[in-house]
Design a protein around this motif. Structure first.
Motif, PDB file in Angstrom:
ATOM      1  N   TRP A 133      10.107   8.849   5.660  1.00 37.80           N
ATOM      2  CA  TRP A 133       9.106   8.478   6.657  1.00 37.80           C
ATOM      3  C   TRP A 133       8.662   7.037   6.455  1.00 37.80           C
ATOM      4  O   TRP A 133       8.960   6.418   5.444  1.00 37.80           O
ATOM      5  CB  TRP A 133       7.873   9.389   6.534  1.00 37.80           C
ATOM      6  CG  TRP A 133       8.150  10.839   6.668  1.00 37.80           C
ATOM      7  CD1 TRP A 133       8.108  11.607   7.793  1.00 37.80           C
ATOM      8  CD2 TRP A 133       8.528  11.740   5.604  1.00 37.80           C
ATOM      9  NE1 TRP A 133       8.420  12.911   7.509  1.00 37.80           N
ATOM     10  CE2 TRP A 133       8.684  13.030   6.179  1.00 37.80           C
ATOM     11  CE3 TRP A 133       8.744  11.590   4.229  1.00 37.80           C
ATOM     12  CZ2 TRP A 133       9.050  14.142   5.426  1.00 37.80           C
ATOM     13  CZ3 TRP A 133       9.125  12.693   3.464  1.00 37.80           C
ATOM     14  CH2 TRP A 133       9.266  13.961   4.068  1.00 37.80           C
ATOM     15  N   ARG A 135       4.965   4.804   6.855  1.00 38.11           N
ATOM     16  CA  ARG A 135       3.525   4.833   7.080  1.00 38.11           C
ATOM     17  C   ARG A 135       3.086   3.425   7.441  1.00 38.11           C
ATOM     18  O   ARG A 135       3.258   2.485   6.668  1.00 38.11           O
ATOM     19  CB  ARG A 135       2.781   5.323   5.835  1.00 38.11           C
ATOM     20  CG  ARG A 135       1.261   5.375   6.005  1.00 38.11           C
ATOM     21  CD  ARG A 135       0.597   6.085   4.839  1.00 38.11           C
ATOM     22  NE  ARG A 135       1.030   7.486   4.751  1.00 38.11           N
ATOM     23  CZ  ARG A 135       0.616   8.335   3.801  1.00 38.11           C
ATOM     24  NH1 ARG A 135      -0.203   7.910   2.862  1.00 38.11           N
ATOM     25  NH2 ARG A 135       1.046   9.585   3.792  1.00 38.11           N
ATOM     26  N   ASP A 140      -0.132   7.459  12.001  1.00 35.22           N
ATOM     27  CA  ASP A 140       0.409   8.626  11.323  1.00 35.22           C
ATOM     28  C   ASP A 140       1.816   8.341  10.806  1.00 35.22           C
ATOM     29  O   ASP A 140       2.521   7.467  11.326  1.00 35.22           O
ATOM     30  CB  ASP A 140       0.459   9.825  12.280  1.00 35.22           C
ATOM     31  CG  ASP A 140      -0.926  10.297  12.687  1.00 35.22           C
ATOM     32  OD1 ASP A 140      -1.877  10.051  11.930  1.00 35.22           O
ATOM     33  OD2 ASP A 140      -1.036  10.903  13.775  1.00 35.22           O
ATOM     34  N   ASP A 141       2.236   9.098   9.778  1.00 28.34           N
ATOM     35  CA  ASP A 141       3.585   8.955   9.256  1.00 28.34           C
ATOM     36  C   ASP A 141       4.602   9.286  10.348  1.00 28.34           C
ATOM     37  O   ASP A 141       4.445  10.256  11.093  1.00 28.34           O
ATOM     38  CB  ASP A 141       3.800   9.888   8.069  1.00 28.34           C
ATOM     39  CG  ASP A 141       2.891   9.549   6.894  1.00 28.34           C
ATOM     40  OD1 ASP A 141       2.325   8.443   6.892  1.00 28.34           O
ATOM     41  OD2 ASP A 141       2.760  10.384   5.991  1.00 28.34           O
TER      42      ASP A 141
END
Length: 266
Positions: A133, A135, A140-141
């Motif tokens: 992911w 960030r 939000d991720d």
């Protein structure tokens, strides 16, 4: 604040360490910094040293029994430790020293979680060893989604060239099939690998030996693998002790095209 990381999972520790290092890199940017000569044209700065110190503070507080291999401080911790962190506090020192913001801070648990922080882009790319992911500040991720749509390929042109004359990165850039399909870029930091995982680059290519345990590459390799990229050596073989360099591509097609050019068949 550092003590609060003790209850975090490995991905959170990697992220906290990368962010701590990135804070140092940002705070010292633009200052006249002493250089520590490493030989052969390589050097570190006070930012490298201080960023690594801050990263190690986080790791020691959260995982006191783990060993660390740092770019500047070398091996620390028990020789028989079951786990080892790989830390490159400022990947792209040459860029940083001349005021170019294309740098990264890398923290990776060997065969586990990893994080790559872009100190100036406000992004932290991370993996728990399975998913990957990004960030972004205040957002939000978001999952990392590789794609070759940009057709941009980062190629590391820095010496040495251990695979010459069979493979030279500069020759790849002049290959007719490469010119037809891709456009070259040169970042020369783990930021390029994070960008492959995030879909900002189609691929990354570098010569070298076994890079799987390198403080410079471990975090980026972990991100690419977790994001679903195709990751091999320049000979197409899996990374490992006998490995040669690195090809990280967004998909099988891109990887196959690059390998055919590297092997002289494309």
């Amino acid at each position: 604040m550092i003590d609060s990381y003790a209850g975090s999972d490995d991905a959170a520790v990697a992220m906290a360490g990368a962010r701590a290092g990135a804070d140092v890199v940002r705070s010292l940017y633009g200052r006249r910094l002493d250089r520590i000569d490493k030989g052969a044209g390589d050097f570190a700065t006070a930012a490298d040293v201080e960023a690594e110190r801050r990263i190690l503070d986080v790791i020691r507080a959260a995982r006191p029994d783990d060993a660390v291999l740092g770019e500047e401080g070398g091996r620390q911790g028990a020789a028989d430790a079951a786990r080892q962190w790989l830390v490159d506090p400022l990947c792209g020192t040459l860029n940083y020293a001349v005021g170019t913001m294309l740098v990264a801070v890398n923290v990776a648990l060997r065969d586990g979680a990893a994080a790559v922080a872009d100190p100036f882009g406000g992004e932290v790319f991370f993996t728990d060893g399975e998913g990957a992911w990004v960030r972004r500040d205040g957002a939000d991720d978001a999952p990392l989604t590789p794609t070759a749509a940009t057709r941009l390929v980062d190629v590391n042109l820095d010496p040495p060239f251990p695979s010459a004359p069979d493979f030279r990165a500069v020759d790849l850039l002049a290959h007719p099939a490469f010119v037809e399909r891709f456009r070259p870029r040169v970042v020369s930091t783990t930021l390029a690998l994070a960008w492959v995982a995030a879909g900002k680059r189609a691929a990354y290519v570098t010569d070298g030996g076994d890079l799987s345990g390198s403080v410079h590459f471990a975090a980026g390799i972990a991100l690419c693998r977790a994001a679903g990229c195709v990751v091999t050596g320049i000979d197409g073989a899996p990374l490992g002790e006998a490995g040669r360099g690195l090809v990280a591509a967004a998909d099988d097609e891109t990887h196959g095209l690059l390998m055919s050019m590297i092997r002289g068949r494309g």
